[in-house]
Scaffold this motif. Structure first.
Motif, PDB file in Angstrom:
ATOM      1  N   THR A 206       5.037  -1.462 -11.843  1.00  0.00           N
ATOM      2  CA  THR A 206       4.704  -2.495 -12.701  1.00  0.00           C
ATOM      3  C   THR A 206       4.082  -3.668 -12.561  1.00  0.00           C
ATOM      4  O   THR A 206       4.080  -4.537 -11.057  1.00  0.00           O
ATOM      5  N   PRO A 207       3.091  -4.585 -13.535  1.00  0.00           N
ATOM      6  CA  PRO A 207       2.639  -5.713 -13.017  1.00  0.00           C
ATOM      7  C   PRO A 207       3.095  -7.354 -12.748  1.00  0.00           C
ATOM      8  O   PRO A 207       2.592  -8.152 -11.980  1.00  0.00           O
ATOM      9  N   ASN A 208       4.669  -6.703 -12.885  1.00  0.00           N
ATOM     10  CA  ASN A 208       5.314  -8.165 -12.087  1.00  0.00           C
ATOM     11  C   ASN A 208       6.081  -7.354 -10.850  1.00  0.00           C
ATOM     12  O   ASN A 208       7.221  -8.397 -10.761  1.00  0.00           O
ATOM     13  N   SER A 209       5.756  -6.401 -10.748  1.00  0.00           N
ATOM     14  CA  SER A 209       6.821  -5.888  -9.514  1.00  0.00           C
ATOM     15  C   SER A 209       6.228  -6.289  -8.447  1.00  0.00           C
ATOM     16  O   SER A 209       4.614  -6.653  -8.349  1.00  0.00           O
ATOM     17  N   PHE A 210       7.141  -6.263  -7.045  1.00  0.00           N
ATOM     18  CA  PHE A 210       6.230  -6.871  -6.066  1.00  0.00           C
ATOM     19  C   PHE A 210       5.711  -5.689  -5.060  1.00  0.00           C
ATOM     20  O   PHE A 210       5.087  -4.746  -5.577  1.00  0.00           O
ATOM     21  N   PHE A 211       4.464  -5.956  -4.145  1.00  0.00           N
ATOM     22  CA  PHE A 211       3.571  -4.976  -3.766  1.00  0.00           C
ATOM     23  C   PHE A 211       4.302  -4.876  -2.778  1.00  0.00           C
ATOM     24  O   PHE A 211       5.124  -4.971  -2.132  1.00  0.00           O
ATOM     25  N   SER A 212       4.127  -3.145  -2.866  1.00  0.00           N
ATOM     26  CA  SER A 212       4.885  -2.294  -1.906  1.00  0.00           C
ATOM     27  C   SER A 212       3.664  -1.651  -0.341  1.00  0.00           C
ATOM     28  O   SER A 212       2.971  -1.391  -1.059  1.00  0.00           O
ATOM     29  N   PHE A 213       4.091  -1.800   0.923  1.00  0.00           N
ATOM     30  CA  PHE A 213       3.496  -1.417   1.758  1.00  0.00           C
ATOM     31  C   PHE A 213       3.734   0.075   2.846  1.00  0.00           C
ATOM     32  O   PHE A 213       4.513  -0.260   3.159  1.00  0.00           O
ATOM     33  N   LYS A 214       3.023   0.739   2.516  1.00  0.00           N
ATOM     34  CA  LYS A 214       3.887   2.591   3.563  1.00  0.00           C
ATOM     35  C   LYS A 214       2.708   3.171   3.970  1.00  0.00           C
ATOM     36  O   LYS A 214       1.310   2.545   3.424  1.00  0.00           O
TER      37      LYS A 214
END
Length: 214
Positions: A206-214
């Motif tokens: 979502t626009p307010n969530s953190f980036f995740s890196f996979k």
């Protein structure tokens, strides 16, 4: 990297030619990550302020920006040096704890009003930070927080120096080359013991969530 902007007391066109180097450097650098050692974040990727700072420094020096411009001893309670200076522009790379933002603003306002302190005419302060969506160490400054603070100060006429606030951001839903580094001491050391390029996909639910890196 991509970036967000917030501008105070000046139009971007008035100053763009003098800070184009900064934009060029940001566009050129890759995302830098490291592993977290904080409770609840261990074994996850977080923003690497040391690696990012060093890369910005290396690239700005190539463009003849002066690093670590000394602040005279009479004024060093405000800090020992300025991160970068060129042609009347102060650049502060601010990834540390959020209270340091106000120190940067107050001392730059002082230098702006009194050119005799640094023996240089100051025209603008550029502050580089990161957007909130980057997972990071606790209490570190982020763009949205800096914007809220500066909005409040500006509304109450507490600074007159032109300020360009830059938030390092990230493209999502695509694989990118990312620099991952491991340090001798995870939290405090600047000595990298391992660094490599990873190809990771960056996601954001979502626009307010953190980036995740996979």
């Amino acid at each position: 990297m991509i970036y967000k902007l917030k501008i105070y007391n000046i139009s971007e066109n008035e100053i763009k030619n003098k800070i184009s180097d900064v934009y060029d450097v940001i566009k050129k650098i890759k995302i830098h990550l490291k592993g977290s050692d904080q409770r609840g974040k261990k074994n996850t990727y977080i923003f690497d302020p040391k690696g990012t700072n060093e890369k910005i420094k290396k690239e700005l020096i190539k463009k003849n920006w002066i690093p670590n411009l000394k602040i005279p001893n009479d004024f060093n309670p405000l800090g020992k040096d300025i991160d970068f200076f060129k042609d009347g522009i102060i650049v502060e790379v601010q990834f540390s704890n959020y209270p340091f933002l106000l120190n940067n603003v107050v001392r730059s306002e002082l230098f702006f009003k009194n050119s005799n302190i640094l023996n240089k005419k100051i025209e603008c302060l550029v502050i580089i930070t990161k957007v909130k969506a980057f997972p990071s160490s606790n209490s570190t400054l982020y763009f949205e927080q800096a914007s809220n603070q500066l909005d409040l100060l500006s509304k109450n006429n507490l600074f007159s120096i032109p300020i360009i606030l830059i938030g390092l951001d990230c493209e999502i839903d695509k694989k990118q080359e990312i620099v991952w580094s491991e340090y001798k001491e995870a939290r405090y050391s600047r000595e990298s013991i391992n660094s490599k390029l990873l190809e990771l996909e960056v996601k954001q639910k979502t626009p307010n969530s953190f980036f995740s890196f996979k």
